[in-house]
Motif scaffolding. Structure first.
Motif, PDB file in Angstrom:
ATOM      1  N   SER A   5     -12.259 -12.814   8.925  1.00  0.00           N
ATOM      2  CA  SER A   5     -13.241 -12.311   8.997  1.00  0.00           C
ATOM      3  C   SER A   5     -14.300 -13.261   8.632  1.00  0.00           C
ATOM      4  O   SER A   5     -14.017 -14.520   8.057  1.00  0.00           O
ATOM      5  CB  SER A   5     -13.537 -11.280   7.830  1.00  0.00           C
ATOM      6  OG  SER A   5     -12.779 -10.138   8.254  1.00  0.00           O
ATOM      7  N   HIS A  40      -2.549  -5.596  -0.141  1.00  0.00           N
ATOM      8  CA  HIS A  40      -2.818  -7.101   0.092  1.00  0.00           C
ATOM      9  C   HIS A  40      -3.182  -7.700  -1.160  1.00  0.00           C
ATOM     10  O   HIS A  40      -3.365  -7.258  -2.281  1.00  0.00           O
ATOM     11  CB  HIS A  40      -3.967  -7.414   1.155  1.00  0.00           C
ATOM     12  CG  HIS A  40      -3.311  -6.995   2.471  1.00  0.00           C
ATOM     13  ND1 HIS A  40      -2.222  -7.684   3.076  1.00  0.00           N
ATOM     14  CD2 HIS A  40      -3.779  -6.184   3.312  1.00  0.00           C
ATOM     15  CE1 HIS A  40      -2.222  -7.000   4.550  1.00  0.00           C
ATOM     16  NE2 HIS A  40      -3.107  -6.250   4.547  1.00  0.00           N
ATOM     17  N   LYS A  43      -7.132 -13.404   6.191  1.00  0.00           N
ATOM     18  CA  LYS A  43      -7.909 -12.612   7.470  1.00  0.00           C
ATOM     19  C   LYS A  43      -9.089 -13.431   7.705  1.00  0.00           C
ATOM     20  O   LYS A  43     -10.044 -13.567   6.934  1.00  0.00           O
ATOM     21  CB  LYS A  43      -8.450 -11.262   6.832  1.00  0.00           C
ATOM     22  CG  LYS A  43      -7.010 -10.518   6.611  1.00  0.00           C
ATOM     23  CD  LYS A  43      -7.175  -8.847   6.587  1.00  0.00           C
ATOM     24  CE  LYS A  43      -6.062  -8.026   6.409  1.00  0.00           C
ATOM     25  NZ  LYS A  43      -5.393  -7.726   7.604  1.00  0.00           N
ATOM     26  N   THR A  85      -5.618 -11.055  -3.416  1.00  0.00           N
ATOM     27  CA  THR A  85      -6.692 -11.873  -3.306  1.00  0.00           C
ATOM     28  C   THR A  85      -6.213 -13.245  -4.013  1.00  0.00           C
ATOM     29  O   THR A  85      -5.123 -13.300  -4.430  1.00  0.00           O
ATOM     30  CB  THR A  85      -7.863 -11.106  -4.045  1.00  0.00           C
ATOM     31  OG1 THR A  85      -7.356 -11.103  -5.422  1.00  0.00           O
ATOM     32  CG2 THR A  85      -8.310  -9.837  -3.475  1.00  0.00           C
ATOM     33  N   GLY A 101       0.705  -1.368  -0.031  1.00  0.00           N
ATOM     34  CA  GLY A 101      -0.118   0.051  -0.035  1.00  0.00           C
ATOM     35  C   GLY A 101       0.787   1.286  -0.076  1.00  0.00           C
ATOM     36  O   GLY A 101       1.520   1.386   1.111  1.00  0.00           O
ATOM     37  N   GLN A 143     -13.259  -8.417  -2.610  1.00  0.00           N
ATOM     38  CA  GLN A 143     -12.788  -7.302  -1.977  1.00  0.00           C
ATOM     39  C   GLN A 143     -12.528  -6.304  -3.150  1.00  0.00           C
ATOM     40  O   GLN A 143     -11.852  -6.468  -3.819  1.00  0.00           O
ATOM     41  CB  GLN A 143     -11.618  -7.546  -1.061  1.00  0.00           C
ATOM     42  CG  GLN A 143     -11.058  -6.476  -0.248  1.00  0.00           C
ATOM     43  CD  GLN A 143     -11.944  -6.330   0.920  1.00  0.00           C
ATOM     44  OE1 GLN A 143     -12.756  -6.908   1.328  1.00  0.00           O
ATOM     45  NE2 GLN A 143     -11.686  -5.283   1.876  1.00  0.00           N
ATOM     46  N   PRO A 144     -13.050  -5.046  -2.938  1.00  0.00           N
ATOM     47  CA  PRO A 144     -12.740  -3.878  -3.985  1.00  0.00           C
ATOM     48  C   PRO A 144     -11.205  -3.472  -3.843  1.00  0.00           C
ATOM     49  O   PRO A 144     -10.707  -3.829  -2.695  1.00  0.00           O
ATOM     50  CB  PRO A 144     -13.480  -2.902  -3.237  1.00  0.00           C
ATOM     51  CG  PRO A 144     -14.725  -3.584  -2.528  1.00  0.00           C
ATOM     52  CD  PRO A 144     -14.143  -4.651  -1.980  1.00  0.00           C
ATOM     53  N   TYR A 171      -7.599 -11.401   1.290  1.00  0.00           N
ATOM     54  CA  TYR A 171      -9.312 -11.128   1.126  1.00  0.00           C
ATOM     55  C   TYR A 171      -9.747 -12.091   0.086  1.00  0.00           C
ATOM     56  O   TYR A 171      -8.925 -12.527  -0.877  1.00  0.00           O
ATOM     57  CB  TYR A 171      -9.314  -9.779   0.823  1.00  0.00           C
ATOM     58  CG  TYR A 171      -9.115  -8.719   1.852  1.00  0.00           C
ATOM     59  CD1 TYR A 171      -9.734  -8.366   2.834  1.00  0.00           C
ATOM     60  CD2 TYR A 171      -7.793  -7.917   1.779  1.00  0.00           C
ATOM     61  CE1 TYR A 171      -9.333  -7.501   3.736  1.00  0.00           C
ATOM     62  CE2 TYR A 171      -7.476  -7.026   2.589  1.00  0.00           C
ATOM     63  CZ  TYR A 171      -8.413  -6.892   3.708  1.00  0.00           C
ATOM     64  OH  TYR A 171      -7.872  -5.678   4.647  1.00  0.00           O
ATOM     65  N   SER A 210      -9.860  -0.912  -4.094  1.00  0.00           N
ATOM     66  CA  SER A 210      -9.628   0.272  -3.458  1.00  0.00           C
ATOM     67  C   SER A 210      -9.622  -0.110  -1.737  1.00  0.00           C
ATOM     68  O   SER A 210      -9.096   0.790  -1.144  1.00  0.00           O
ATOM     69  CB  SER A 210     -10.935   1.311  -3.675  1.00  0.00           C
ATOM     70  OG  SER A 210     -12.134   0.665  -3.199  1.00  0.00           O
ATOM     71  N   GLN A 211     -10.003  -1.065  -1.562  1.00  0.00           N
ATOM     72  CA  GLN A 211      -9.953  -1.609  -0.060  1.00  0.00           C
ATOM     73  C   GLN A 211      -9.002  -2.901   0.283  1.00  0.00           C
ATOM     74  O   GLN A 211      -9.404  -3.617   0.952  1.00  0.00           O
ATOM     75  CB  GLN A 211     -11.374  -1.912   0.507  1.00  0.00           C
ATOM     76  CG  GLN A 211     -12.283  -0.752   0.480  1.00  0.00           C
ATOM     77  CD  GLN A 211     -13.648  -1.068   0.682  1.00  0.00           C
ATOM     78  OE1 GLN A 211     -13.897  -1.915   1.752  1.00  0.00           O
ATOM     79  NE2 GLN A 211     -14.674  -0.517   0.355  1.00  0.00           N
ATOM     80  N   LEU A 212      -8.079  -2.927  -0.695  1.00  0.00           N
ATOM     81  CA  LEU A 212      -7.198  -4.234  -0.480  1.00  0.00           C
ATOM     82  C   LEU A 212      -5.985  -3.778   0.408  1.00  0.00           C
ATOM     83  O   LEU A 212      -5.437  -4.557   1.184  1.00  0.00           O
ATOM     84  CB  LEU A 212      -6.435  -4.487  -1.948  1.00  0.00           C
ATOM     85  CG  LEU A 212      -7.439  -5.192  -2.761  1.00  0.00           C
ATOM     86  CD1 LEU A 212      -6.623  -5.377  -4.317  1.00  0.00           C
ATOM     87  CD2 LEU A 212      -7.897  -6.670  -2.085  1.00  0.00           C
ATOM     88  N   PHE A 213      -5.552  -2.334   0.612  1.00  0.00           N
ATOM     89  CA  PHE A 213      -4.661  -1.786   1.392  1.00  0.00           C
ATOM     90  C   PHE A 213      -3.327  -2.641   1.415  1.00  0.00           C
ATOM     91  O   PHE A 213      -2.756  -3.142   2.424  1.00  0.00           O
ATOM     92  CB  PHE A 213      -5.077  -1.850   3.055  1.00  0.00           C
ATOM     93  CG  PHE A 213      -6.743  -1.355   3.080  1.00  0.00           C
ATOM     94  CD1 PHE A 213      -6.703  -0.092   2.753  1.00  0.00           C
ATOM     95  CD2 PHE A 213      -7.725  -2.313   3.321  1.00  0.00           C
ATOM     96  CE1 PHE A 213      -8.079   0.636   3.042  1.00  0.00           C
ATOM     97  CE2 PHE A 213      -8.971  -1.436   3.575  1.00  0.00           C
ATOM     98  CZ  PHE A 213      -9.154  -0.334   3.300  1.00  0.00           C
TER      99      PHE A 213
END
Length: 318
Positions: free
Chosen positions: A286, A251, A284, A253, A180, A243-244, A239, A246-249
């Motif tokens: 979740s 990372h 993760k 997939t 990121g 996962q979008p 993820y 823009s929200q991988l930060f």
């Protein structure tokens, strides 16, 4: 006739990947923590040593004590757990200084034995200035505010240059990764004799991060993969594919992990990837995510990688 059959089977398996033709194992790995968040007692940390050795380097140190306790219970480390941390862990290699990769080291520092912490300059600066500063935690480092307790020697790894990891029988080359923008993580290419193990800390894909860090890493390890010297790759998939971007930060997939493995295959030859052990890290936990990540990887594994999902305290050999 039986001898000819055995020879045929051996040659057939060898064509899948040269790694299969190599014996015995070169590395012993004990995962002390395998997840990428939420579960405080099971965060990224992997012990690695040359096969037959009990002198380990610890790759990241998100969780230590609980993982060592499980390894002791499985008879992979000697009891008690605290003594195993002091004596069997000879050094730490930190990919970056996020808490889920260093918390175990910090919490166990008061009872640890003196040893070295290796990492890139930015990572070590964070450890010394933001953790070992007598505000967040006592100064177990060798610099920073007085008194410096000097339990740990912080040793900067120059990029791409091989460095011996003290007291382990291993050497390491460090490579920059993008976690990121502008945050930097690291990959460690470990060597014992002529065998290699590649461990990647948290990383985004080149296409998403708009970097060439992974491409440069693949260019380095492709010849080792072709030669059958690369025993395993440890790489994250944090993820699910839903996962979008823009929200991988910073990372990966499953789709991005396989995209990067295909990039390695384009350099080494697709056949070289077949049956390559790929240890999937940093899932993760979740609700429902882990099962989805595993399923997506397995269903899209057209490269025929040998996907491994590590378990805390369970022995791996490569």
């Amino acid at each position: 006739m039986p001898k000819l059959l055995l020879l045929w089977l051996f040659l057939g398996l060898s064509c899948l990947n040269p790694v299969l033709a190599q014996a015995p194992a070169a590395f012993t790995v004990i995962p002390l923590g395998v997840k990428g968040g939420l579960v405080e007692s099971n965060l990224s940390a992997y012990l690695v040593a040359p096969a037959g050795s009990a002198a380990y380097a610890c790759l990241d140190a998100g969780s230590l004590y609980t993982g060592v306790e499980k390894a002791v219970a499985n008879r992979h480390l000697p009891a008690p757990a605290g003594e195993a941390i002091r004596t069997n862990i000879k050094a730490y290699l930190l990919s970056h200084a996020h808490l889920d990769h260093v918390a175990g080291l910090l919490l166990n520092a008061p009872d640890d034995a003196p040893k070295s912490i290796y990492g890139l300059a930015g990572c070590l600066n964070t450890v010394q200035n933001d953790y070992f500063n007598w505000r967040a935690w006592p100064n177990f480092g060798s610099g920073g505010p007085a008194p410096a307790l000097r339990k740990y020697q912080l040793r900067e790894l120059p990029l791409r240059q091989e460095v011996a990891v003290e007291n382990t029988g291993l050497s390491v080359r460090a490579f920059a990764l993008s976690h990121g923008k502008p945050y930097q993580s690291a990959a460690f290419l470990l060597r014992t004799n002529n065998s290699y193990l590649l461990y990647l800390g948290d990383t985004g894909a080149d296409r998403v991060e708009q970097t060439i860090h992974l491409r440069e890493l693949w260019q380095t390890v492709a010849p080792l993969l072709r030669a059958g010297q690369l025993r395993a790759v440890f790489i994250e998939a944090s993820y699910p594919d839903s996962q979008p971007v823009s929200q991988l930060f910073g990372h990966l997939t499953p789709a991005l992990l396989l995209e990067e493995m295909a990039a390695l295959g384009s350099l080494a030859g697709k056949e070289a990837l077949r049956n390559l052990p790929v240890v999937v890290t940093h899932l993760k936990p979740s609700p429902g995510h882990e099962e989805v990540i595993r399923r997506q990887l397995r269903e899209a594994n057209h490269l025929q990688l040998r996907l491994i999902f590590p378990e805390q305290g369970q022995l791996l050999t490569f």
